[in-house]
Design a protein around this motif. Sequence first.
Motif, PDB file in Angstrom:
ATOM      1  N   LEU A   1       0.825  -1.212   0.000  1.00 25.69           N
ATOM      2  CA  LEU A   1       0.000   0.000   0.000  1.00 25.69           C
ATOM      3  C   LEU A   1       0.857   1.260   0.000  1.00 25.69           C
ATOM      4  N   ASN A   2       1.916   1.263   0.781  1.00 24.70           N
ATOM      5  CA  ASN A   2       2.760   2.463   0.876  1.00 24.70           C
ATOM      6  C   ASN A   2       3.591   2.704  -0.374  1.00 24.70           C
ATOM      7  N   ASN A   3       3.618   1.723  -1.257  1.00 21.30           N
ATOM      8  CA  ASN A   3       4.448   1.846  -2.455  1.00 21.30           C
ATOM      9  C   ASN A   3       3.614   1.935  -3.729  1.00 21.30           C
ATOM     10  N   LYS A   4       2.332   2.211  -3.573  1.00 19.39           N
ATOM     11  CA  LYS A   4       1.473   2.345  -4.749  1.00 19.39           C
ATOM     12  C   LYS A   4       1.513   3.782  -5.266  1.00 19.39           C
ATOM     13  N   CYS A   5       1.215   3.933  -6.541  1.00 19.37           N
ATOM     14  CA  CYS A   5       1.292   5.257  -7.157  1.00 19.37           C
ATOM     15  C   CYS A   5       0.068   6.096  -6.792  1.00 19.37           C
ATOM     16  N   TRP A   6       0.084   7.342  -7.239  1.00 23.50           N
ATOM     17  CA  TRP A   6      -0.948   8.318  -6.884  1.00 23.50           C
ATOM     18  C   TRP A   6      -2.350   7.895  -7.305  1.00 23.50           C
ATOM     19  N   GLN A   7      -2.469   7.087  -8.357  1.00 29.32           N
ATOM     20  CA  GLN A   7      -3.795   6.727  -8.869  1.00 29.32           C
ATOM     21  C   GLN A   7      -4.623   5.950  -7.842  1.00 29.32           C
ATOM     22  N   HIS A   8      -3.949   5.291  -6.901  1.00 25.18           N
ATOM     23  CA  HIS A   8      -4.646   4.491  -5.895  1.00 25.18           C
ATOM     24  C   HIS A   8      -5.139   5.346  -4.719  1.00 25.18           C
ATOM     25  N   PHE A   9      -4.707   6.596  -4.656  1.00 24.43           N
ATOM     26  CA  PHE A   9      -5.072   7.453  -3.526  1.00 24.43           C
ATOM     27  C   PHE A   9      -5.988   8.612  -3.925  1.00 24.43           C
ATOM     28  N   LEU A  10      -6.016   8.949  -5.206  1.00 22.43           N
ATOM     29  CA  LEU A  10      -6.866  10.056  -5.657  1.00 22.43           C
ATOM     30  C   LEU A  10      -8.329   9.624  -5.674  1.00 22.43           C
ATOM     31  N   MET A  11      -9.185  10.352  -4.960  1.00 24.16           N
ATOM     32  CA  MET A  11     -10.613  10.029  -4.949  1.00 24.16           C
ATOM     33  C   MET A  11     -11.338  10.714  -6.102  1.00 24.16           C
ATOM     34  N   ASP A  12     -11.080  12.008  -6.295  1.00 23.79           N
ATOM     35  CA  ASP A  12     -11.682  12.697  -7.434  1.00 23.79           C
ATOM     36  C   ASP A  12     -10.919  13.973  -7.743  1.00 23.79           C
ATOM     37  N   ALA A  13     -11.135  14.458  -8.965  1.00 16.74           N
ATOM     38  CA  ALA A  13     -10.514  15.702  -9.434  1.00 16.74           C
ATOM     39  C   ALA A  13     -11.601  16.544 -10.081  1.00 16.74           C
ATOM     40  N   ASN A  14     -11.739  17.782  -9.626  1.00 19.03           N
ATOM     41  CA  ASN A  14     -12.783  18.663 -10.143  1.00 19.03           C
ATOM     42  C   ASN A  14     -12.171  19.965 -10.646  1.00 19.03           C
ATOM     43  N   ILE A  15     -12.701  20.434 -11.779  1.00 17.79           N
ATOM     44  CA  ILE A  15     -12.244  21.718 -12.307  1.00 17.79           C
ATOM     45  C   ILE A  15     -12.862  22.837 -11.482  1.00 17.79           C
ATOM     46  N   GLU A  16     -12.011  23.707 -10.967  1.00 20.03           N
ATOM     47  CA  GLU A  16     -12.443  24.790 -10.086  1.00 20.03           C
ATOM     48  C   GLU A  16     -12.613  26.080 -10.897  1.00 20.03           C
ATOM     49  N   ASN A  17     -13.796  26.666 -10.817  1.00 22.08           N
ATOM     50  CA  ASN A  17     -14.038  27.962 -11.451  1.00 22.08           C
ATOM     51  C   ASN A  17     -13.611  29.053 -10.474  1.00 22.08           C
ATOM     52  N   LEU A  18     -12.526  29.733 -10.790  1.00 21.08           N
ATOM     53  CA  LEU A  18     -11.975  30.705  -9.846  1.00 21.08           C
ATOM     54  C   LEU A  18     -12.897  31.893  -9.623  1.00 21.08           C
ATOM     55  N   ASP A  19     -13.746  32.206 -10.615  1.00 22.17           N
ATOM     56  CA  ASP A  19     -14.666  33.340 -10.449  1.00 22.17           C
ATOM     57  C   ASP A  19     -15.759  33.033  -9.432  1.00 22.17           C
ATOM     58  N   ASP A  20     -16.173  31.770  -9.376  1.00 24.88           N
ATOM     59  CA  ASP A  20     -17.294  31.405  -8.505  1.00 24.88           C
ATOM     60  C   ASP A  20     -16.879  30.600  -7.281  1.00 24.88           C
ATOM     61  N   THR A  21     -15.606  30.345  -7.132  1.00 22.29           N
ATOM     62  CA  THR A  21     -15.181  29.466  -6.043  1.00 22.29           C
ATOM     63  C   THR A  21     -15.489  30.065  -4.673  1.00 22.29           C
ATOM     64  N   GLU A  22     -15.882  29.187  -3.761  1.00 18.07           N
ATOM     65  CA  GLU A  22     -16.132  29.605  -2.385  1.00 18.07           C
ATOM     66  C   GLU A  22     -14.913  29.361  -1.501  1.00 18.07           C
ATOM     67  N   ILE A  23     -13.905  28.772  -2.091  1.00 17.88           N
ATOM     68  CA  ILE A  23     -12.699  28.458  -1.327  1.00 17.88           C
ATOM     69  C   ILE A  23     -11.862  29.714  -1.153  1.00 17.88           C
ATOM     70  N   GLU A  24     -11.461  29.962   0.061  1.00 15.56           N
ATOM     71  CA  GLU A  24     -10.622  31.121   0.348  1.00 15.56           C
ATOM     72  C   GLU A  24      -9.254  30.649   0.826  1.00 15.56           C
ATOM     73  N   SER A  25      -8.250  31.072   0.106  1.00 14.87           N
ATOM     74  CA  SER A  25      -6.874  30.761   0.502  1.00 14.87           C
ATOM     75  C   SER A  25      -5.951  31.770  -0.151  1.00 14.87           C
ATOM     76  N   ASP A  26      -4.778  31.940   0.411  1.00  9.58           N
ATOM     77  CA  ASP A  26      -3.799  32.863  -0.170  1.00  9.58           C
ATOM     78  C   ASP A  26      -3.411  32.426  -1.575  1.00  9.58           C
ATOM     79  N   TRP A  27      -3.375  31.111  -1.782  1.00 13.06           N
ATOM     80  CA  TRP A  27      -2.980  30.593  -3.093  1.00 13.06           C
ATOM     81  C   TRP A  27      -4.019  30.951  -4.160  1.00 13.06           C
ATOM     82  N   ILE A  28      -5.303  30.726  -3.853  1.00 11.33           N
ATOM     83  CA  ILE A  28      -6.368  31.048  -4.804  1.00 11.33           C
ATOM     84  C   ILE A  28      -6.399  32.549  -5.070  1.00 11.33           C
TER      85      ILE A  28
END
Length: 454
Positions: free
Chosen positions: A404-431
């Motif tokens: 398990l500790n030696n498996k690649c990223w595909q085994h740990f990623l649950m989902d990937a979503n495209i984030e619309n920066l104009d409408d995002t509710e996420i607040e962070s210095d990076w965004i």
Amino acid sequence: MKNEMFLNFVDGTLQSRIEQKSSIQKFMLHLTSYNLELSDLLNQWIGTTTKSNIQELDLYIPSKKNSSYYLPQTVFTARTLTALRISGCKLGACNYINMSNLQKLCIQKIHIDEEIIQNLILGCPLIDDMRLIYCSGLKTLLLSSNRLNRVDIHCCHGLKKVEVKSPSLQTFWYHGKGSMRCNINLAMCKSLKSLTLEDANITDDLLKNQLSNFPVLEQLILSNCDALHCVMISSHQLKTLVLRGCDELREANIDTPNLLSFEYRGSKIPFSSLNPSGLREAKLYFEPSTLHNVDGSGFSFNKLQNFLRKFDCSKGLKFIVRSKENIIVHEDLRDILVPQVFDLKLEIIKSSTSLEDILDNLLRTWHPETLSIVSSTTSDFPEQVYKKMVDRGEEPSCCKYNSLNNKCWQHFLMDANIENLDDTEIESDWITWLKSSATMVNQLTCLRLNWKHR
């Protein structure tokens, strides 16, 4: 119980080899503990291997003050051996050595003296690769051979002088032991192509004197050389340069027109004189620092930005920015922006690097919150990345036999979503920083990644 099963297994396997009169190509034995009761059994096993035309022998037998294993003399007269790696045991006198086919020798965590080294050199006329790691007992190391191709010396306590007289030497790696200063003489190694120095005591002048001896040097790695302050590196042959953890380095004057690969790890930018236009890849890791040091040598984002603008954009290089939990991949080196944070990891990679290799490199050991891609409006690279992430399947077929500790990223990623920066509710210095540049936002695809816990 487990120890007994293991010993019986090894003993039975070797006995079957004897009965079949078959040769043994490689025998590797690494013990977690040793007691004197095992001595006769180990002697028997090693004797069996040396009588069976053994080619590679790898032994790790840990020693204690009152419980040490002495390597039998039969090892040093095994004429079929081509590679020998020994660690932890004791060697005895070693007065007679005749390993006429030995090419690779690694001695680790063993007390050894100058006489044994000379006997090894004389008794192993074909040796071309010699490595001494965490050894004790040596004060002076003299290696004189016309066949030596590689020499590694790592953390050998008490070593004060190293001299290698080998016109054929191509690789030398020295890792010093703390405050102990060691005089290194490689003046006769005119064929040296790769030099690695991890030595807190090497000074600007010592480095200059060393480099002047190597007209065909292609790779130079300087790691944790804290006594370096201002160095000059000038070479038309050098292709790879690494400056890693040289904390006191203020200026590196670099004149290397044929350099292809550059790596730097530190908290300053001492390499601003480097012309990176010919580079095919670069890694710049900036560790946390303060904006202004007392001596004015603090980190300069303007200097970094100016350096990055010197890269040749026509080569189609990709530029990767990593910081904390976020990644940006620039498909084009023009108009790049660098966030003003102090844990930056920057990579410039070849245009030919495959998508699979890019993602594996970024995500195998590190699971960021966002992966952003800056590209032209006509590029399909963002779509390729997104499809690779969402079309991987619930149970990826790769890494089937890995733990398990030696498996690649595909085994740990649950989902990937495209984030619309104009409408995002996420607040962070990076965004906030991403949204601050209109030109970047117009070309930016931001993926929000959700991961399973390891």
